[in-house]
Design a protein around this motif. Structure first.
Motif, PDB file in Angstrom:
ATOM      1  N   ASN A 315       0.812  -1.220   0.000  1.00 35.29           N
ATOM      2  CA  ASN A 315       0.000   0.000   0.000  1.00 35.29           C
ATOM      3  C   ASN A 315       0.847   1.271   0.000  1.00 35.29           C
ATOM      4  O   ASN A 315       0.307   2.374   0.117  1.00 35.29           O
ATOM      5  N   LEU A 316       2.170   1.119  -0.126  1.00 33.27           N
ATOM      6  CA  LEU A 316       3.069   2.280  -0.192  1.00 33.27           C
ATOM      7  C   LEU A 316       3.360   2.589  -1.658  1.00 33.27           C
ATOM      8  O   LEU A 316       3.845   1.739  -2.391  1.00 33.27           O
ATOM      9  N   TYR A 317       3.054   3.803  -2.074  1.00 30.81           N
ATOM     10  CA  TYR A 317       3.269   4.194  -3.468  1.00 30.81           C
ATOM     11  C   TYR A 317       4.621   4.885  -3.640  1.00 30.81           C
ATOM     12  O   TYR A 317       5.264   5.299  -2.661  1.00 30.81           O
ATOM     13  N   ASP A 318       5.048   5.011  -4.889  1.00 36.97           N
ATOM     14  CA  ASP A 318       6.349   5.616  -5.202  1.00 36.97           C
ATOM     15  C   ASP A 318       6.251   7.102  -5.530  1.00 36.97           C
ATOM     16  O   ASP A 318       7.249   7.819  -5.451  1.00 36.97           O
ATOM     17  N   ASN A 319       5.066   7.558  -5.926  1.00 35.81           N
ATOM     18  CA  ASN A 319       4.894   8.934  -6.373  1.00 35.81           C
ATOM     19  C   ASN A 319       3.548   9.453  -5.887  1.00 35.81           C
ATOM     20  O   ASN A 319       2.543   8.729  -5.919  1.00 35.81           O
ATOM     21  N   THR A 320       3.499  10.706  -5.443  1.00 31.73           N
ATOM     22  CA  THR A 320       2.256  11.270  -4.905  1.00 31.73           C
ATOM     23  C   THR A 320       1.137  11.310  -5.947  1.00 31.73           C
ATOM     24  O   THR A 320      -0.044  11.383  -5.573  1.00 31.73           O
ATOM     25  N   ASN A 321       1.477  11.250  -7.223  1.00 30.39           N
ATOM     26  CA  ASN A 321       0.442  11.208  -8.262  1.00 30.39           C
ATOM     27  C   ASN A 321      -0.388   9.929  -8.189  1.00 30.39           C
ATOM     28  O   ASN A 321      -1.475   9.848  -8.767  1.00 30.39           O
ATOM     29  N   GLN A 322       0.116   8.935  -7.492  1.00 34.62           N
ATOM     30  CA  GLN A 322      -0.584   7.648  -7.370  1.00 34.62           C
ATOM     31  C   GLN A 322      -1.549   7.607  -6.186  1.00 34.62           C
ATOM     32  O   GLN A 322      -2.272   6.620  -6.007  1.00 34.62           O
ATOM     33  N   LEU A 323      -1.567   8.667  -5.386  1.00 35.96           N
ATOM     34  CA  LEU A 323      -2.316   8.654  -4.128  1.00 35.96           C
ATOM     35  C   LEU A 323      -3.801   8.343  -4.325  1.00 35.96           C
ATOM     36  O   LEU A 323      -4.367   7.482  -3.634  1.00 35.96           O
ATOM     37  N   SER A 324      -4.459   9.032  -5.243  1.00 33.85           N
ATOM     38  CA  SER A 324      -5.903   8.812  -5.421  1.00 33.85           C
ATOM     39  C   SER A 324      -6.197   7.364  -5.809  1.00 33.85           C
ATOM     40  O   SER A 324      -7.156   6.763  -5.314  1.00 33.85           O
ATOM     41  N   ALA A 325      -5.373   6.793  -6.677  1.00 38.13           N
ATOM     42  CA  ALA A 325      -5.584   5.400  -7.122  1.00 38.13           C
ATOM     43  C   ALA A 325      -5.467   4.427  -5.955  1.00 38.13           C
ATOM     44  O   ALA A 325      -6.247   3.466  -5.852  1.00 38.13           O
ATOM     45  N   TYR A 326      -4.508   4.660  -5.060  1.00 35.69           N
ATOM     46  CA  TYR A 326      -4.322   3.771  -3.915  1.00 35.69           C
ATOM     47  C   TYR A 326      -5.480   3.902  -2.924  1.00 35.69           C
ATOM     48  O   TYR A 326      -5.920   2.905  -2.342  1.00 35.69           O
ATOM     49  N   ILE A 327      -5.964   5.131  -2.721  1.00 32.31           N
ATOM     50  CA  ILE A 327      -7.115   5.327  -1.821  1.00 32.31           C
ATOM     51  C   ILE A 327      -8.347   4.612  -2.383  1.00 32.31           C
ATOM     52  O   ILE A 327      -9.046   3.883  -1.670  1.00 32.31           O
ATOM     53  N   ILE A 328      -8.599   4.798  -3.664  1.00 32.23           N
ATOM     54  CA  ILE A 328      -9.757   4.181  -4.319  1.00 32.23           C
ATOM     55  C   ILE A 328      -9.685   2.653  -4.232  1.00 32.23           C
ATOM     56  O   ILE A 328     -10.677   1.981  -3.933  1.00 32.23           O
TER      57      ILE A 328
END
Length: 405
Positions: A315-328
């Protein structure tokens, strides 16, 4: 063994710290950790524990504490009290201080990352007995540096007594699509990235609700806030456009301000927790642990603090642009799994385990030989710098006094 902890408490003197064993009452993690560890160490028979602070406050009843005005006053008091070691947040240990008090034994508590030039300096100074990192990943970053020989790591402690108030927590998996952020509303804590991601989350999960615990004045209660009373004006202008419509906060967003123990009731109702989305400055990740304790799935950026404290590394992403996708993704997951593995993982951060690590560490210092700082060129120059600053201060003060006359 006499141990002193220095706590800079000018900005939090009005906060009741007597119940830190029940959770953070709404102060910075460094100060909270110092009070929590000191108060629990004071119950151990091996040590006589002191807290030296700037001003009066309400501390746990078990603690011996003294008002010293500032760090210099605390160091002088430690000399007077024949303290064996004084534990000080590493960011407060400036070069001129270490050079002036060359016979005092300092333990540098690295709640934040230490700049390269200070790693060099701490390595050279014999009165810096040890660097205590708050995470394994944080310490491993210094493996190629000479400071590594002086370093250890002890995780920060997270009280878990609040779990008794939520007996059905591990079974309570039917949660609404609630997301929670906890932290200071300051650029370094990355809330702007969560705000930017929020419209995208709503497009995919229209019933999602965002709960924000914290404020722009978490680290200084007198900080000036902007129009919305949430953060300073320039920072509000950066993130509020994503959370407002027609100059009103949208219905899915809830700013709760600074909370103490009340935050656990909020977390109990949240499905996803998002601590510092940027990971900047994160050496440990208090809120990540608290969120998981209360049954939240946590997503944030992959960085030292969260590699240590987040159970599910996927659940740890590499880039803040991925945040919404991980939350969803986490909102849409079926969270019916048993939480026992998560709790077993989080036990490493329990007060009992962490205090035991501190006890072992402090007792190990008895085997070390202390050598006063060598009279080298660096020490001479730093002392010269210190006295130069003192001279400038005295000159400025004298001129002001004479002008008043």
């Amino acid at each position: 063994m006499k141990i002193a902890f220095y706590i800079p408490n000018k900005n939090i003197s009005d906060i009741d710290l007597s119940t830190v064993d029940e959770g953070n009452p709404g102060i910075g993690g460094s100060e909270f950790s110092a009070v929590l560890i000191a108060s629990n160490l004071s119950l151990k028979t091996n040590f006589e524990i002191f807290v030296f602070c700037d001003t009066r406050s309400v501390f746990p009843a078990t603690l011996k504490w003294q008002v010293c005005g500032d760090l210099i006053g605390a160091i002088k008091q430690s000399i007077k009290e024949n303290i064996d070691y004084i534990v000080v947040d590493a960011k407060l240990l400036k070069k001129e201080i270490l050079c002036k008090f060359e016979h005092v034994k300092f333990i540098a508590w690295a709640n934040t990352f230490i700049p390269e030039n200070y790693l060099d300096f701490f390595a050279k100074m014999n009165n810096v007995i040890s660097i205590v990192n708050v995470g394994k990943e944080q310490m491993d970053l210094t493996k190629s540096h000479m400071i590594y020989k002086k370093s250890t790591y002890i995780y920060n402690a997270v009280p878990m007594k609040m779990l008794a108030e939520f007996p059905n927590l591990s079974l309570n998996r039917d949660r609404k699509n609630n997301i929670c952020y906890i932290g200071s509303l300051h650029p370094a804590k990355g809330f702007q990235y969560l705000a930017k991601a929020w419209p995208q989350v709503l497009l995919q999960v229209p019933d999602a609700q965002l709960f924000i615990i914290g404020s722009g004045n978490l680290y200084g209660r007198n900080s000036k806030l902007g129009k919305w009373g949430i953060a300073n004006e320039s920072f509000e202008n950066e993130f509020m456009p994503f959370l407002t419509k027609n100059d009103k906060i949208i219905d899915s967003v809830h700013f709760l301000g600074i909370l103490g123990h009340e935050k656990y009731a909020v977390l109990e109702k949240c499905k996803v927790g998002v601590p510092n989305p940027s990971g900047v400055s994160e050496t440990f990740g208090y809120t990540a642990v608290e969120m998981q304790l209360m049954g939240c799935s946590v997503t944030t950026i992959k960085c030292p603090g969260y590699i240590d404290t987040v159970f599910n590394k996927e659940n740890l992403y590499d880039n803040t642009n991925q945040l919404s996708a991980y939350i969803i993704k986490l909102l849409n997951e079926n969270n019916s799994s048993d939480n026992s593995l998560v709790y077993k993982y989080l036990d490493a951060f329990s007060v009992e385990n962490v205090v035991d690590k501190w006890v072992a560490f402090l007792l190990s210092l008895e085997k070390k030989t202390f050598f006063p700082v060598k009279k080298n060129k660096d020490l001479f120059l730093y002392k010269l710098l210190y006295y130069k600053k003192r001279f400038k201060y005295l000159l400025k003060f004298s001129l002001k006094y004479l002008l008043k006359k």
